[in-house]
Each structure stands twice: as C-alpha cells, then as structure tokens.
Design an enzyme around this catalytic site. Structure first.
Site: not given
Ligand code: FAD
Length: 127
Positions: A11, A22, A81-82, A106, A110, A126
C-alpha cells in the site's frame, strides 16, 4: 507473509509504502515481540507437561494470556489494513471472530484469571 505485513509493503501513501512509516513498524515490531513471548510461555508449558509437572493454574495462565494476545494483535492487524480490513478479501475479520469464541470456550478469560488468583492467594473468588 502475514496480511498486515504484506499490505504495509504494497500500500503506497505519500509516495512510499506505509510500512516505511514509523507507526506501522511499531505495530509490527510489537506484534512479533508479543507473539514470541507467547510462544515462549507455551514452550515452557510444553516442557513442564513433558515432565508431568504442568499445573492446571499454569495452563490457565497460558491459555488466557495467549488468546488475549492473539485478539489484540488481530484487532491491530485489522486496523493496519484500513478499509480492506473489513472486506472478505483479507481473512483478518474472520480470524478475529474465531478468537472471540476462543476467549470464551475452554475456560473463559475471567475464570482463568480467577484460577490464577486462587493459585496465588489460596483464596477462591469464583464461588
Ligand atoms: C464457540 C464455542 C464453542 C464451545 N464448545 C464447547 C464444547 O465443545 N464443549 C463444551 O462443554 N462447551 C463448549 N462451549 C461452552 C463454553 O465452555 C461456555 O460458553 C463457557 O464455559 C462459558 O459458560 P456460559 O456460556 O454458560 O457463560 P456464563 O456462565 O453465563 O458466564 C457469563 C460470563 O460471566 C462470567 N462468570 C461466570 N461465572 C462467574 C463467576 N463465578 N465469577 C466471575 N465471573 C463469572 C464468565 O466468565 C462469562 O464472562 C463452547 C462455547 C463457544 C462460544
């Protein structure tokens, strides 16, 4: 060659490639530094794992740090990449969106932080 590096060389603005400015070089330099640091963290974890000494808290720290690093770099790369950064021609937006899901599955960003806090203090924040 990665998309931001390639674009910065192709670009032309003000008669020269933007990679010659820079700020573009600062971004690329910081990206490669952060990626290298994350690779070292992963390498160290791999060594500990091979020796059966890796702890869940160390795995939490590495997952949280490296996904966070990757999202920040993807965001910076998109900006480099604008307007092209939001087009389908480059894959950076798709990559960013993939990382937005990785930061939740996974173990969320948080919760991994709280696992590290627990590892340091022995106090459970937690539940
Ligand atoms: C693309 C994708 C693929 C996935 N694949 C799998 C899979 O193959 N197998 C599987 O088992 N799961 C899977 N998941 C699920 C994933 O593990 C959960 O979405 C994740 O663990 C968060 O749980 P939740 O969605 O119930 O969020 P919630 O429990 O509702 O949490 C919402 C927010 O609050 C925070 N929170 C929750 N509890 C606390 C606490 N005690 N203290 C502080 N903060 C808290 C969390 O960090 C999050 O930011 C997948 C999710 C996605 C998005």
């Amino acid at each position: 060659m990665t998309p931001p590096l390639r674009y910065s060389k192709e670009r032309i603005q003000f008669g020269k490639p933007i990679g010659q400015f820079q700020l573009q070089q600062k971004k690329l330099s910081e990206m490669i530094t952060e990626i290298t640091k994350a690779q070292l963290l992963t390498w160290r974890l791999g060594v500990l794992r091979n020796e059966d000494r890796a702890t869940t808290a160390q795995i939490s720290m590495a997952k949280r740090n490296n996904v966070d690093m990757a999202i920040k770099i993807a965001r910076e790369a998109r900006q480099m990449l604008g307007g092209m950064g939001i087009s389908g021609e480059y894959s950076i937006m798709r990559h960013s969106m993939n990382l937005e899901s990785v930061i939740t599955y996974e173990g969320t960003h948080d919760i991994h932080l709280l696992i590290t806090g627990f590892d340091i203090t022995g106090l459970n924040a937690f539940k």
